[in-house]
Design an enzyme around this catalytic site. Sequence first.
Site, short mmCIF file in Angstrom:
data_model
loop_
_atom_site.label_atom_id
_atom_site.label_comp_id
_atom_site.label_asym_id
_atom_site.label_seq_id
_atom_site.Cartn_x
_atom_site.Cartn_y
_atom_site.Cartn_z
CB CYS A 141 -0.94 0.01 1.20
SG CYS A 141 -0.11 0.03 2.80
CB SER A 161 7.46 0.82 7.09
OG SER A 161 7.95 -0.41 6.61
#
EC number: 1.2.1.70
Length: 467
Positions: A50, A109
Site C-alpha cells: 500500500c 515503512s
Amino acid sequence: MSILLFGVSHRSAPVSVLEQLSLDRSDQIKIVDRVLQSPLVTEAMVLSTCNRVEVYAVVEAFHAGLSVIGQVLSEYSAMSIGDLTKYAYVRYSEAAVEHLFTVASGLDSAVVGEQQVLGQVRRAYAAAEANRTVGQVLHEVAQRALSVGKRVHSETAIDAAGVSVVSVALGIAGRTLGGLAGRIAVVIGAGAMGALSSSYLTQANVGRIHVLNRSLSRARRLAGKIGESGVPADVWTLNHLDEALADADLVVSCTGAVSPVVSLADVHHALAAMRRDETTRPLVICDLGMPRDVDPAVAKLPGVWVVDVEGVQREPSARASAADVDAARRIVAAEVATYLTRQRMAEVAPTVTALRQRAADVVEAELLRLDHRLPGLESAQREEVARTVRRVVDKLLHAPTVRIKQLASAPGGDSYTEALRELFELDQTAVDAVATAGELPVMVSGFSDTTRYGTSPAQSSSKYHAE
C-alpha cells in the site's frame, strides 16, 4: 550484470500517484513478464504494497535496463515518463541491496519498524520464485534481506510497541471516538489487512463487528475467528454497505479494489439514516486501501473523519525511537558490508580457479615434454618430478591467490581481479566458463553510489526525488 531498482513509495510520491501504480498479483506477473522480454534483463521481481511499488531487476546495462522498466511502468500506469520520473527513485548495484535490506527491516515503512513489510517481501520473492523470474542474484539478495529483517526485529526494540499501519490508524480512531470499547465497527475486506484490523478491534473490546467482503465464504471465516475471541460478528454483503455504515461508529476498509468501495452516496445515506449528533457521535473511516477505498469527497462531510495512509505517516506514534532506529541501521549496514564482501570474493573465485587451471595445464604440458625428452625415465622418478613441480607451482600461487581474495573483497576490488587476468593473460572466456560450469558461484557487484535516471552510475545522485 548488476541489480537495478526502480521504485515509487510514500516517501517520494503522494497517494494519488501511488494509486495509479497500484498492482494486484496478476498485474505484478504481467509487469515482470514484460520487463523480462528485454534481452538486457535476466531476472526480475516486484514488491507492491500500500506504500510502495518497486521493481528489482538484474540488468546487463544500467541505462538500457532503466529504460525498459520505466517504459513498462509508464504504460501500465498511463503516466508519462516525465511525470513518472518526478516521483521515482533508482538504486543500482550495492545501493539496491542496501535499500532492500532497509525495506525488509521496516526502516523505510510509513510506520517505522512495522513487521508486515517483511511478510510482503517474502511473498514478493515467493511469487517471483514460483514464476521462475528470479535467478541466482535475486535469490541470494532476497533470502539475505529476509534474514536481515528477522535479525533487526529480534535484536532491537524497533517493533516493541507492536505498531503497524492498522494499529496507528485505529489508535487515531480511538482518540477521535473517545475509546473503541463497546463501539460498532465495520470491516470491509477479509484479507490479511482485514484480519489484522479485526484482531486489533477485538483486543480493544469493540461491541460488534460487521464483516463485508465480495467473497462471503472468506467473510464468514473471518467472522468466525472474531467470534472465537468473544466479540459478536456477522457477515453483510457489499450490497448492504449503506445499512452497515448507518449502524457503525468506525469503519476500516482495506479491499485492494481498483475503484472506491465506499462512495459519497453510501455515506450520505448512512448519515441520513443515523440522524445522530455529529459532534457527540462522529463516524470515523480508516481508509487503508491502495488504491483508496473511500471516495476522497467523503472527508469533507460534516461529522465524518477519514484516516488514510498519509494521515498515519504524520502520526507521532508511527515513529520508532531514535536509539532503536540507529541500532537497526547499524545492523543493516553490517549485513550489507558482509553481503558485499562475500559477493566480491565470489566474483574473484572464477578468476583464481582459471589461474590455477592455467598453471595446471602448463605443468602437464611440461611433463609431457619431459616424457618426450627422457623416454627412459622410470615411472617413480617421473612421479617425483611431477610432485615437485606441482608443489613449486602451488607454493608460488598460494600467496598471490590468498592476497587477491583479500584485496578483491574490499570496495573497488574488481580492479585487482582485472589486473590478475591481465598479468597472467587469462582469457575472459575461460573465466566465464569456470563460473557457468557451477564450480564456483558468481555474485554481482558494482557501483556503490545510488543513481539518477539519465546519468551514469558513477556520476549519479541518489534518486529522482529527494526522500
